[in-house]
Motif scaffolding. Structure first.
Motif, PDB file in Angstrom:
ATOM      1  N   ASN A   1      26.721 -16.601 -20.412  1.00  0.00           N
ATOM      2  CA  ASN A   1      26.515 -17.263 -21.373  1.00  0.00           C
ATOM      3  C   ASN A   1      25.041 -16.297 -21.294  1.00  0.00           C
ATOM      4  OD1 ASN A   1      25.722 -17.697 -24.469  1.00  0.00           O
ATOM      5  ND2 ASN A   1      25.112 -20.126 -23.304  1.00  0.00           N
ATOM      6  N   VAL A   2      24.134 -16.455 -20.499  1.00  0.00           N
ATOM      7  CA  VAL A   2      23.221 -16.247 -20.762  1.00  0.00           C
ATOM      8  C   VAL A   2      23.373 -14.395 -21.059  1.00  0.00           C
ATOM      9  CG1 VAL A   2      20.777 -15.372 -19.323  1.00  0.00           C
ATOM     10  CG2 VAL A   2      21.388 -17.920 -19.805  1.00  0.00           C
ATOM     11  N   GLU A   3      23.696 -13.720 -19.526  1.00  0.00           N
ATOM     12  CA  GLU A   3      23.967 -12.038 -19.594  1.00  0.00           C
ATOM     13  C   GLU A   3      25.094 -11.285 -20.915  1.00  0.00           C
ATOM     14  OE1 GLU A   3      26.713 -12.451 -16.101  1.00  0.00           O
ATOM     15  OE2 GLU A   3      24.635 -11.658 -14.712  1.00  0.00           O
ATOM     16  N   LYS A   4      25.833 -12.689 -21.830  1.00  0.00           N
ATOM     17  CA  LYS A   4      26.513 -12.040 -22.971  1.00  0.00           C
ATOM     18  C   LYS A   4      25.302 -12.283 -24.199  1.00  0.00           C
ATOM     19  CE  LYS A   4      29.307 -14.472 -25.958  1.00  0.00           C
ATOM     20  NZ  LYS A   4      30.304 -15.264 -26.230  1.00  0.00           N
ATOM     21  N   THR A   5      24.832 -13.098 -24.036  1.00  0.00           N
ATOM     22  CA  THR A   5      23.590 -13.188 -25.710  1.00  0.00           C
ATOM     23  C   THR A   5      22.540 -12.375 -25.183  1.00  0.00           C
ATOM     24  OG1 THR A   5      24.281 -15.332 -24.925  1.00  0.00           O
ATOM     25  CG2 THR A   5      21.663 -14.307 -26.000  1.00  0.00           C
ATOM     26  N   THR A   6      21.774 -11.856 -24.175  1.00  0.00           N
ATOM     27  CA  THR A   6      20.831 -10.368 -23.422  1.00  0.00           C
ATOM     28  C   THR A   6      21.519  -9.443 -23.908  1.00  0.00           C
ATOM     29  OG1 THR A   6      20.431 -12.135 -21.572  1.00  0.00           O
ATOM     30  CG2 THR A   6      19.975  -9.788 -21.796  1.00  0.00           C
ATOM     31  N   ALA A   7      22.535  -9.788 -23.499  1.00  0.00           N
ATOM     32  CA  ALA A   7      23.588  -7.428 -24.046  1.00  0.00           C
ATOM     33  C   ALA A   7      23.662  -7.786 -26.337  1.00  0.00           C
ATOM     34  CB  ALA A   7      24.780  -7.892 -23.431  1.00  0.00           C
ATOM     35  N   SER A   8      23.743  -9.236 -26.595  1.00  0.00           N
ATOM     36  CA  SER A   8      23.649  -8.458 -28.122  1.00  0.00           C
ATOM     37  C   SER A   8      22.428  -8.157 -28.409  1.00  0.00           C
ATOM     38  CB  SER A   8      24.787  -9.898 -28.208  1.00  0.00           C
ATOM     39  OG  SER A   8      23.755 -11.242 -28.148  1.00  0.00           O
ATOM     40  N   VAL A   9      21.611  -9.194 -27.786  1.00  0.00           N
ATOM     41  CA  VAL A   9      20.210  -9.460 -28.461  1.00  0.00           C
ATOM     42  C   VAL A   9      19.427  -8.200 -27.937  1.00  0.00           C
ATOM     43  CG1 VAL A   9      17.812 -10.865 -27.840  1.00  0.00           C
ATOM     44  CG2 VAL A   9      19.798 -11.895 -28.609  1.00  0.00           C
ATOM     45  N   LEU A  10      19.792  -7.322 -26.913  1.00  0.00           N
ATOM     46  CA  LEU A  10      19.051  -6.340 -26.243  1.00  0.00           C
ATOM     47  C   LEU A  10      19.584  -4.721 -26.839  1.00  0.00           C
ATOM     48  CD1 LEU A  10      17.509  -7.367 -23.160  1.00  0.00           C
ATOM     49  CD2 LEU A  10      16.322  -6.902 -25.170  1.00  0.00           C
ATOM     50  N   GLN A  11      21.196  -5.434 -27.804  1.00  0.00           N
ATOM     51  CA  GLN A  11      22.188  -4.105 -27.639  1.00  0.00           C
ATOM     52  C   GLN A  11      22.876  -3.509 -26.606  1.00  0.00           C
ATOM     53  OE1 GLN A  11      19.121  -4.403 -29.468  1.00  0.00           O
ATOM     54  NE2 GLN A  11      20.689  -5.683 -31.496  1.00  0.00           N
ATOM     55  N   GLY A  12      22.893  -4.207 -25.751  1.00  0.00           N
ATOM     56  CA  GLY A  12      23.648  -3.562 -24.432  1.00  0.00           C
ATOM     57  C   GLY A  12      22.206  -3.078 -23.232  1.00  0.00           C
ATOM     58  N   SER A  13      21.058  -3.212 -23.459  1.00  0.00           N
ATOM     59  CA  SER A  13      20.797  -2.460 -22.905  1.00  0.00           C
ATOM     60  C   SER A  13      21.267  -3.459 -21.070  1.00  0.00           C
ATOM     61  CB  SER A  13      19.147  -3.027 -23.323  1.00  0.00           C
ATOM     62  OG  SER A  13      18.614  -2.407 -21.912  1.00  0.00           O
ATOM     63  N   SER A  14      20.919  -2.372 -20.242  1.00  0.00           N
ATOM     64  CA  SER A  14      20.721  -3.032 -18.751  1.00  0.00           C
ATOM     65  C   SER A  14      19.992  -2.974 -18.302  1.00  0.00           C
ATOM     66  CB  SER A  14      21.801  -1.962 -17.900  1.00  0.00           C
ATOM     67  OG  SER A  14      21.416  -0.506 -17.740  1.00  0.00           O
ATOM     68  N   GLU A  15      19.038  -2.774 -18.919  1.00  0.00           N
ATOM     69  CA  GLU A  15      17.431  -3.008 -17.971  1.00  0.00           C
ATOM     70  C   GLU A  15      17.089  -4.761 -17.331  1.00  0.00           C
ATOM     71  OE1 GLU A  15      12.828  -2.287 -19.114  1.00  0.00           O
ATOM     72  OE2 GLU A  15      14.018  -0.922 -19.449  1.00  0.00           O
ATOM     73  N   ALA A  16      17.294  -5.430 -18.577  1.00  0.00           N
ATOM     74  CA  ALA A  16      16.988  -6.641 -18.330  1.00  0.00           C
ATOM     75  C   ALA A  16      17.898  -7.329 -17.814  1.00  0.00           C
ATOM     76  CB  ALA A  16      17.108  -7.259 -20.219  1.00  0.00           C
ATOM     77  N   LEU A  17      19.283  -6.781 -17.664  1.00  0.00           N
ATOM     78  CA  LEU A  17      20.436  -7.742 -16.728  1.00  0.00           C
ATOM     79  C   LEU A  17      20.784  -6.999 -15.252  1.00  0.00           C
ATOM     80  CD1 LEU A  17      22.744  -7.546 -19.850  1.00  0.00           C
ATOM     81  CD2 LEU A  17      22.208  -9.589 -18.237  1.00  0.00           C
ATOM     82  N   CYS A  18      19.576  -6.884 -14.887  1.00  0.00           N
ATOM     83  CA  CYS A  18      19.707  -6.692 -13.218  1.00  0.00           C
ATOM     84  C   CYS A  18      20.208  -8.402 -12.698  1.00  0.00           C
ATOM     85  CB  CYS A  18      18.712  -6.396 -12.675  1.00  0.00           C
ATOM     86  SG  CYS A  18      17.617  -4.336 -12.930  1.00  0.00           S
ATOM     87  N   PRO A  19      21.402  -8.410 -12.654  1.00  0.00           N
ATOM     88  CA  PRO A  19      22.087  -9.758 -12.054  1.00  0.00           C
ATOM     89  C   PRO A  19      22.052  -9.917 -10.919  1.00  0.00           C
ATOM     90  CG  PRO A  19      23.457  -8.567 -13.164  1.00  0.00           C
ATOM     91  CD  PRO A  19      22.456  -7.263 -13.201  1.00  0.00           C
ATOM     92  N   GLN A  20      21.058 -10.858  -9.864  1.00  0.00           N
ATOM     93  CA  GLN A  20      20.987 -11.290  -8.187  1.00  0.00           C
ATOM     94  C   GLN A  20      22.861 -11.846  -8.092  1.00  0.00           C
ATOM     95  OE1 GLN A  20      18.268 -13.798  -7.939  1.00  0.00           O
ATOM     96  NE2 GLN A  20      17.009 -11.945  -8.258  1.00  0.00           N
ATOM     97  N   HIS A  21      23.297 -10.876  -7.101  1.00  0.00           N
ATOM     98  CA  HIS A  21      24.297 -11.805  -6.098  1.00  0.00           C
ATOM     99  C   HIS A  21      24.658 -12.225  -5.369  1.00  0.00           C
ATOM    100  CE1 HIS A  21      26.771  -9.996 -10.171  1.00  0.00           C
ATOM    101  NE2 HIS A  21      25.906  -8.798 -10.002  1.00  0.00           N
ATOM    102  N   LEU A  22      25.235 -13.041  -5.246  1.00  0.00           N
ATOM    103  CA  LEU A  22      25.213 -13.810  -3.477  1.00  0.00           C
ATOM    104  C   LEU A  22      26.332 -12.130  -2.889  1.00  0.00           C
ATOM    105  CD1 LEU A  22      26.248 -17.536  -4.106  1.00  0.00           C
ATOM    106  CD2 LEU A  22      24.054 -16.518  -3.149  1.00  0.00           C
ATOM    107  N   LYS A  23      25.612 -12.362  -1.937  1.00  0.00           N
ATOM    108  CA  LYS A  23      26.188 -11.834  -0.392  1.00  0.00           C
ATOM    109  C   LYS A  23      27.344 -12.607   0.078  1.00  0.00           C
ATOM    110  CE  LYS A  23      22.741  -8.638   0.616  1.00  0.00           C
ATOM    111  NZ  LYS A  23      21.523  -8.022   1.640  1.00  0.00           N
ATOM    112  N   SER A  24      28.689 -12.180  -0.796  1.00  0.00           N
ATOM    113  CA  SER A  24      29.935 -13.437   0.134  1.00  0.00           C
ATOM    114  C   SER A  24      30.554 -12.925   1.061  1.00  0.00           C
ATOM    115  CB  SER A  24      30.913 -13.340  -1.729  1.00  0.00           C
ATOM    116  OG  SER A  24      31.565 -11.948  -1.544  1.00  0.00           O
ATOM    117  N   ASP A  25      30.216 -10.974   1.455  1.00  0.00           N
ATOM    118  CA  ASP A  25      31.388 -11.133   2.705  1.00  0.00           C
ATOM    119  C   ASP A  25      30.202 -11.916   3.756  1.00  0.00           C
ATOM    120  OD1 ASP A  25      28.662  -9.623   2.056  1.00  0.00           O
ATOM    121  OD2 ASP A  25      29.437  -7.554   2.582  1.00  0.00           O
TER     122      ASP A  25
END
Length: 179
Positions: free
Chosen positions: A105-129
Motif C-alpha cells: 500500500n505504501v509503495e503503491k501510494t508513493t508511486a501514484s503521489v510521485l508519478q512513478g518516481s523510483s527515487e523514493a521507492l528504494c525498498p529494502q529486501h530481506l536476503k532470503s537466500d
C-alpha cells in the motif's frame, strides 16, 4: 497457544551505529520446534523493520510532497502504527500478511503521489537466500537450542506468555538495495 513477547534490536541501515529496539507479539503452540519459531520470528521481525524503515525514509524524502502528500501521509501513518511496538501494549499480534499489505500500500501510494518516481521507492529486501542458522532466541538468560521444542524450556502449558530476545545476524536484517 503460547504468547511470545519478542524483543529484537536492529541497526538502522542508514546509520549502523544507531540501534532501534522493536517489539511484537507472536502466538505459537508450546510443542513447536524452536527452529520453526525462530524462522517465523525472523520473518516477522524483518518485515516489521522493513515497514518502519520504508516509512522513515519516505517521510524524509517526501517532506515537500504538497497537497497530494495527505494520502501518502495517511498510508505511512497507518503502516507505522501497525508495525509499532505500541501494539504490544494493546495485546495486538503482528501478521506477516498484514505487514506485506502495508508495504504494498505504501509503495503503491508513493508511486501514484510521485508519478512513478523510483527515487523514493528504494525498498529494502530481506536476503532470503541467507541461512537461518545464526538466528538466536534467548529466554531467561539461556539460548534456546534449535533442535529442541519450545516445550522443553517452558513446559506444556499453552496459556503461557514469555519474553523472547531475538538476535539476528546483520546479514538477515534488512539490507538496503542500491538506487
Amino acid at each position: 497457544m503460547v504468547v511470545l513477547h519478542v524483543k529484537s534490536t536492529t541497526s538502522s541501515p542508514s546509520s549502523p551505529s544507531s540501534e532501534e529496539e522493536t517489539e511484537f507479539l507472536h502466538e505459537c503452540a508450546a510443542t513447536a520446534a524452536v527452529a520453526d519459531v525462530a524462522a517465523a520470528l525472523a520473518g516477522t521481525a524483518g518485515l516489521q523493520a522493513r515497514v518502519l524503515s520504508l516509512c522513515r525514509r519516505l517521510r524524509e524524502r517526501c517532506a515537500d510532497a504538497g497537497a497530494a502528500g495527505g494520502e501518502l501521509e495517511r498510508a505511512l501513518s497507518e503502516a507505522e502504527a501497525y508495525a509499532s511496538k505500541v501494539q504490544v501494549q494493546h495485546n495486538k499480534f503482528l501478521s506477516p500478511r498484514a505487514l506485506r499489505e502495508h508495504i504494498k500500500n505504501v509503495e503503491k501510494t508513493t508511486a501514484s503521489v510521485l508519478q512513478g518516481s523510483s527515487e523514493a521507492l528504494c525498498p529494502q529486501h530481506l536476503k532470503s537466500d541467507e541461512k537461518l542458522d545464526s538466528i538466536q532466541l534467548w529466554w531467561a538468560g539461556k539460548e534456546l537450542a534449535m533442535d529442541k521444542k519450545l516445550s522443553d524450556y517452558i513446559g506444556t502449558n499453552d496459556k503461557t506468555k514469555i519474553v523472547i530476545r531475538l538476535s539476528l545476524p546483520m546479514s538477515l536484517e534488512c539490507a538496503p538495495t542500491r538506487c
